[in-house]
Design an enzyme around this catalytic site. Structure first.
Site, PDB file in Angstrom:
ATOM      1  N   ASP A 298       1.295  -9.208  -9.387  1.00 28.36           N
ATOM      2  CA  ASP A 298       1.134  -7.803  -8.905  1.00 28.36           C
ATOM      3  C   ASP A 298       1.552  -6.891  -9.954  1.00 28.36           C
ATOM      4  OD1 ASP A 298       1.405  -6.759  -5.412  1.00 28.36           O
ATOM      5  OD2 ASP A 298       0.694  -5.452  -7.290  1.00 28.36           O
TER       6      ASP A 298
ATOM      7  N   ASP B 236      -1.489  -2.232  -8.656  1.00 30.27           N
ATOM      8  CA  ASP B 236      -1.325  -1.589  -7.597  1.00 30.27           C
ATOM      9  C   ASP B 236      -1.733   0.038  -7.683  1.00 30.27           C
ATOM     10  OD1 ASP B 236       0.730  -1.185  -5.292  1.00 30.27           O
ATOM     11  OD2 ASP B 236       1.414   0.238  -6.440  1.00 30.27           O
TER      12      ASP B 236
ATOM     13  N   ASP C  59       0.166  -4.545   3.511  1.00 30.13           N
ATOM     14  CA  ASP C  59       0.319  -3.023   4.220  1.00 30.13           C
ATOM     15  C   ASP C  59      -0.576  -2.720   5.382  1.00 30.13           C
ATOM     16  OD1 ASP C  59      -0.402  -1.900   0.713  1.00 30.13           O
ATOM     17  OD2 ASP C  59       1.455  -2.264   1.720  1.00 30.13           O
TER      18      ASP C  59
HETATM   19  O1  TEU Z   1      -0.081   0.513  -1.622  1.00 33.11           O
HETATM   20  C1  TEU Z   1      -0.778   1.809  -1.924  1.00 33.11           C
HETATM   21  C2  TEU Z   1      -1.043   2.253  -0.848  1.00 33.11           C
HETATM   22  O2  TEU Z   1      -2.496   2.570  -0.653  1.00 33.11           O
HETATM   23  C3  TEU Z   1      -0.541   2.204   0.374  1.00 33.11           C
HETATM   24  O3  TEU Z   1       0.539   3.155   0.530  1.00 33.11           O
HETATM   25  C4  TEU Z   1      -1.353   2.559   1.462  1.00 33.11           C
HETATM   26  O4  TEU Z   1      -1.985   3.659   1.444  1.00 33.11           O
HETATM   27  C5  TEU Z   1      -0.400   2.486   2.725  1.00 33.11           C
HETATM   28  O5  TEU Z   1       0.668   1.604   2.751  1.00 33.11           O
HETATM   29  C6  TEU Z   1      -1.410   2.375   4.028  1.00 33.11           C
HETATM   30  O6  TEU Z   1      -0.506   2.650   5.081  1.00 33.11           O
HETATM   31  C7  TEU Z   1       0.518  -0.029  -2.788  1.00 33.11           C
HETATM   32  C8  TEU Z   1       1.082  -1.426  -2.256  1.00 33.11           C
HETATM   33  O7  TEU Z   1       0.236  -2.339  -1.610  1.00 33.11           O
HETATM   34  C9  TEU Z   1       2.228  -0.926  -1.189  1.00 33.11           C
HETATM   35  O8  TEU Z   1       2.725  -1.941  -0.598  1.00 33.11           O
HETATM   36  C10 TEU Z   1       2.985  -0.081  -1.904  1.00 33.11           C
HETATM   37  O9  TEU Z   1       4.107   0.577  -0.955  1.00 33.11           O
HETATM   38  C11 TEU Z   1       2.474   1.109  -2.647  1.00 33.11           C
HETATM   39  O10 TEU Z   1       1.313   1.007  -3.263  1.00 33.11           O
HETATM   40  C12 TEU Z   1       3.431   1.719  -3.679  1.00 33.11           C
HETATM   41  O11 TEU Z   1       3.479   0.781  -4.604  1.00 33.11           O
END
Ligand code: TEU
Length: 549
Positions: free
Chosen positions: A99, A201, A327
């Site tokens: 990641d 990410d 997520d």
């Molecule tokens: O997720 C980005 C993102 O789009 C998420 O914040 C999403 O919008 C949200 O979780 C939906 O509810 C990435 C990673 O997958 C996430 O785990 C991280 O928290 C985020 O970026 C910040 O790095």
């Protein structure tokens, strides 16, 4: 058609390391725990493992706040544990994708500690610093994905810094070539170490719309994503990191809000930006005002959304295919019936998703039909997104705690982060210690050991889907055509290639489907189904079938 790259036939498995397998009893999953389950992954048949971040991190956002890009957090193990994991995965023909979280770092990263130390520090411009407005307020009205403003005032220098996520996740300034080169050098070191690619990410956020920060209108709403520089940055990244290497790599860019047209540009192989993207259209359809405002799924909206993406990337580019990740709430609870028809609805969605054109992603636990969790109080939850939302909704907006908790039950990210359920022993065989987050109480019935021993094994169904993608050209590369687009419960589509035509029919409902199938399947060959064959044209509740016509 184009010479199909290896990943057009590949299936990726996402491991969330802190919840997968704990080898040292500290209650947090780790690299050696993953290594101990490589045979499980090899049995499943997956080609790639994507690891959510395992770098040193204060863990405010479970590792998506990185303090050091060049090491492994001791809670997950060491660099030599990592090397051993990669070696053993490669021995099984499984690639390892890391990641890459470079839109932001942790506020404990040395780069940020230097940058914040003084106005004229050489790394000042590695992040987004701006003076307060005349009235002392933040430079613009952007808000964080984790509630509150996206700017925090730093007392040391009296300036604000930008963080699209938690205040412990300051955004890197990608306009600065030094930042870009430092990231590329780090990426090259991981490839030199044997890593097979990156999941990137929120990579479409690295290009900010600078006119919304410094322009006269100084932006009030969102609009921070997809700055016009984004294609130049990704082309430069490809050129600096991957070009000239003889390895075969996978890059997938996570792009909240990306459009089909932009995705076609990003994944056009002649542009050398990314191989595929994670888009969010299909996982936003059951949200009203915002994520914690769940609304019922409209199947017509979902299937036509996925069909538009199939159409949009049919000639140029490539789709990723996912309905679960760390997520998202768990698919079988969100879009299925995880009570009376858990096996049937889990396998229906697996068949529907894996029979689309694209690279499928399996999130840990999806392959055994793991469900959402319903902790009885907010204290049992861990995710910063849910905890910040709960606090803001209850404390600032006076919402009833029970209704906010209900929304966290439905949409919270911890639904996907409870420990992997291996067997019915203590803590589901995940740890011998106390897990960092509670195990879903249904682990006694729902676990890998029980599933694989049962006559209705979700795992076995996924094995057959993965085998199909490896062996069948039409599944991997065939054209897609949605049938009966406006039918509220029938999900039906063709996959066609010069040599054959496949038909998927699925009954997304608790009721039998008694209507007409799109065509007479009497003489068709049933390749795969999630019910015992009964020759009956009617589809039983949550029944899915794959026919060769
Ligand atoms: O997720 C980005 C993102 O789009 C998420 O914040 C999403 O919008 C949200 O979780 C939906 O509810 C990435 C990673 O997958 C996430 O785990 C991280 O928290 C985020 O970026 C910040 O790095």
């Amino acid at each position: 058609n184009f010479t199909a790259p290896w990943w057009t036939r590949a299936v990726v498995y996402q491991v969330y390391p802190r919840s997968f397998a704990d080898s040292d009893g500290d209650g947090v999953g780790d690299l050696n725990g993953i290594r101990s389950q490589l045979d499980y992954l090899a049995d499943l048949g997956v080609d790639v493992v994507w690891l959510s971040p395992v770098y040193p991190s204060p863990q405010h956002d479970n590792g998506y706040d990185i303090r050091d890009y060049e090491d492994i957090d001791p809670v997950f193990g060491s660099l030599s544990d990592f090397d051993e994991l990669v070696a053993q995965a490669h021995q099984r023909g499984i690639r390892v994708v890391m990641d890459l979280v470079v839109n932001h770092t942790s506020d404990e990263h040395d780069w940020f500690r230097e940058s914040r130390s003084s106005i004229d520090n050489p790394k000042r411009d590695w992040y987004w610093w701006r003076k307060p407005r005349e009235d002392g307020s933040a430079p613009n009205g952007w808000t964080s994905a984790f509630s509150g403003p996206a700017w925090t005032l730093d007392e040391t220098t009296g300036e604000y810094y930008l963080h699209l996520f938690a205040k412990q996740q300051p955004d890197l300034n990608w306009e600065n070539a030094e930042v870009r080169q430092a990231v590329y050098a780090m990426m090259r070191r991981w490839l030199d170490r044997g890593v097979d690619g990156f999941r990137m990410d929120v990579i479409n956020l690295i290009a900010k719309r600078t006119e919304l920060i410094d322009g006269p209108q100084r932006g009030s709403g969102d609009g921070f994503e997809m700055g016009p520089q984004i294609h130049a940055f990704l082309k430069e990244m490809h050129q600096e990191v991957f070009a000239g290497r003889d390895g075969t790599y996978l890059t997938v860019g996570e792009m909240p809000g990306v459009s089909i047209d932009d995705a076609a540009l990003f994944t056009d192989p002649t542009q050398h930006e990314v191989d595929m993207v994670f888009q969010f259209e299909h996982v936003s359809l059951d949200q009203g005002e915002h994520k914690f405002d769940p609304i019922p799924l409209d199947l017509v909206a979902l299937k036509t959304s996925l069909a538009r993406w199939q159409e949009g990337l049919a000639e140029t580019g490539w789709n990723s295919l996912y309905l679960n990740n760390h997520d998202q709430p768990r698919l079988v609870s969100r879009f299925g019936n995880d009570r009376e028809y858990r096996y049937e609805s889990a396998t229906l969605w697996a068949l529907v998703l894996h029979l689309h054109r694209g690279t499928p992603y399996i999130y840990q636990g999806e392959e055994i039909g793991m469900t959402n969790v319903r902790f009885e109080s907010i204290e049992h939850y861990r995710d910063i997104e849910s905890l910040n939302h709960y606090r803001e909704a209850v404390d600032e907006f006076d919402q009833a705690p029970s209704s906010v908790l209900e929304a966290v039950h439905a949409m919270g990210r911890d639904n996907a982060r409870t420990p992997m359920q291996w067997d019915s022993s203590e803590q589901a065989g995940f740890t011998t210690g106390t897990p960092w987050i509670g195990v879903n109480p249904n682990y006694v019935e729902i676990n890998a050991e029980a599933d694989r021993a049962s006559g209705t094994s979700v795992f076995a169904f996924y094995q057959r889907l993965i085998k199909l993608r490896h062996e069948n050209e039409t599944v991997a590369l065939g054209g897609f055509e949605l049938l009966e687009p406006s039918h509220p419960t029938l999900y039906a589509f063709f996959r066609t290639s010069p040599s054959e035509r496949l038909l998927v029919v699925a009954n997304v409902s608790d009721e039998p489907f008694l209507g007409e199938l799109p065509l007479d399947v009497g003489s068709a060959e049933l390749l795969l189904g999630n019910y015992p064959v009964n020759g009956d044209a009617a589809l039983r509740p949550w029944e899915a079938r794959l026919y060769r016509l």
